[in-house]
Motif scaffolding. Structure first.
Motif, short mmCIF file in Angstrom:
data_model
loop_
_atom_site.label_atom_id
_atom_site.label_comp_id
_atom_site.label_asym_id
_atom_site.label_seq_id
_atom_site.Cartn_x
_atom_site.Cartn_y
_atom_site.Cartn_z
N MET A 69 0.64 -0.95 0.58
CA MET A 69 0.68 -0.01 0.06
C MET A 69 0.82 1.41 -0.29
SD MET A 69 -2.84 1.03 2.56
CE MET A 69 -3.53 -0.14 2.28
N TYR A 70 1.21 1.70 -0.96
CA TYR A 70 2.53 3.05 -1.19
C TYR A 70 1.54 4.02 -1.84
CZ TYR A 70 5.55 -1.28 -2.56
OH TYR A 70 5.52 -2.32 -2.42
N ARG A 71 0.41 4.68 -2.11
CA ARG A 71 -0.25 5.36 -2.05
C ARG A 71 -0.78 6.01 -1.06
NH1 ARG A 71 -5.54 4.57 -6.05
NH2 ARG A 71 -5.43 6.39 -5.71
N PHE A 72 -0.69 7.69 -1.11
CA PHE A 72 -0.71 8.43 0.05
C PHE A 72 -1.88 8.52 1.04
CE2 PHE A 72 -1.64 12.86 2.16
CZ PHE A 72 -0.19 12.65 2.99
N LYS A 73 -2.67 8.64 -0.10
CA LYS A 73 -4.48 9.01 0.44
C LYS A 73 -4.48 7.41 0.81
CE LYS A 73 -6.54 12.92 -2.06
NZ LYS A 73 -7.47 13.20 -2.88
N PRO A 74 -4.96 6.70 1.08
CA PRO A 74 -4.55 5.45 1.38
C PRO A 74 -4.28 4.85 2.70
CG PRO A 74 -4.86 4.75 -0.98
CD PRO A 74 -4.85 5.76 -1.02
N ARG A 75 -2.68 5.71 2.83
CA ARG A 75 -2.07 5.33 3.84
C ARG A 75 -2.26 6.13 5.11
NH1 ARG A 75 4.39 5.06 2.74
NH2 ARG A 75 4.38 2.82 1.64
N LEU A 76 -3.00 7.57 4.34
CA LEU A 76 -2.93 8.22 5.54
C LEU A 76 -4.85 8.03 5.96
CD1 LEU A 76 -3.25 11.50 6.77
CD2 LEU A 76 -4.42 12.67 4.79
N PHE A 77 -5.79 7.71 5.35
CA PHE A 77 -6.94 7.50 5.70
C PHE A 77 -6.71 6.47 6.77
CE2 PHE A 77 -7.68 10.83 2.07
CZ PHE A 77 -8.26 12.00 3.23
N GLY A 78 -6.41 5.45 5.61
CA GLY A 78 -6.10 4.15 6.06
C GLY A 78 -5.64 4.43 7.69
#
Length: 247
Positions: A69-78
């Protein structure tokens, strides 16, 4: 033969990793939450281990990286969702544990034993009994019981106003009281030098106590590790952008 075994074993590992990566939206939250709850639960019994909470953002970040999981938004909200779930469950664990305590606190200061018992420890609008037992052999005339709840109630009860009995070198003191709704601490002090502090009584409903722990844990721990996590993924985002730009 050995090479075949190694290759077969390697293929199984890669297949397992692919399965985890394909389902990372399930396994990342699951492992992160279980790890976090383990730390909060163990710290109830070994308080110094609470410092391990600062490993939580690192574990979440590494799991996201390992499971693709490298993308910024999934990392942030996840990460935010994971921390909120951890907060809600941890508050339930802490509040339940404390609410169901037996209200007994003991202390030994240079051979002087002190024990306080609060009955009942929790509940709503009870008549609370506070019992103090000590083997102190000197005069207790200057000792006192102090009951307080920040912004709600505070009362000092001197030894002369406590019901007390003596059996050998053991003195037992009793105090019964009604208290306004609130979270209390109780101190008993002898000659300004010997003090025992007890949490309680807890004169609020269980749900109110749970809400208290939600805010307390959010303020003391979750906010801090949330800031650490966000700072980490922001730094990783700009670092990856810089590497891409340099190629």
């Amino acid at each position: 033969m050995e090479n075949i075994y190694i290759i077969t074993h390697y293929k199984k590992i890669m297949q397992a990793r692919k399965f985890l990566t394909d389902h990372n939206r399930i396994f990342i939250p699951l492992i992160s939450i279980l790890y976090s709850l383990m730390i909060f639960t163990i710290s109830l019994f070994y308080a110094f281990l609470i410092l391990l909470i600062f490993s939580i953002p690192v574990v979440i970040f590494l799991l996201m990286h390992f499971f693709g999981m490298y993308r910024f938004k999934p990392r942030l909200f996840g990460g935010i969702v994971i921390l909120l779930v951890v907060l809600m469950i941890s508050a339930g664990i802490y509040s339940t544990y404390v609410y169901d305590l037996n209200g007994v606190t003991t202390s030994d200061i240079n051979g002087t034993s002190l024990k306080t018992s609060i009955t009942p420890f929790s509940g709503v609008d009870h008549n609370y009994n506070i019992t103090i037992t000590t083997n102190y052999t000197g005069s207790l005339n200057n000792s006192y019981l102090y009951i307080y709840s920040s912004g709600i109630y505070n009362k000092t009860v001197h030894y002369s106003n406590l019901n007390h009995t003596k059996n050998g070198n053991i003195t037992t003191m009793y105090y019964d009281t009604k208290l306004p709704s609130g979270l209390y601490d109780t101190n008993y002090t002898i000659n300004k030098t010997l003090t025992i502090t007890s949490a309680g009584p807890v004169n609020v409903p269980r749900l109110t106590f749970y809400e208290f722990y939600v805010f307390a844990l959010a303020d003391k721990y979750i906010a801090s590790i949330g800031v650490m996590y966000i700072a980490g993924i922001v730094a990783a985002y700009f670092f990856s952008k810089k590497n891409l730009a340099g190629k």
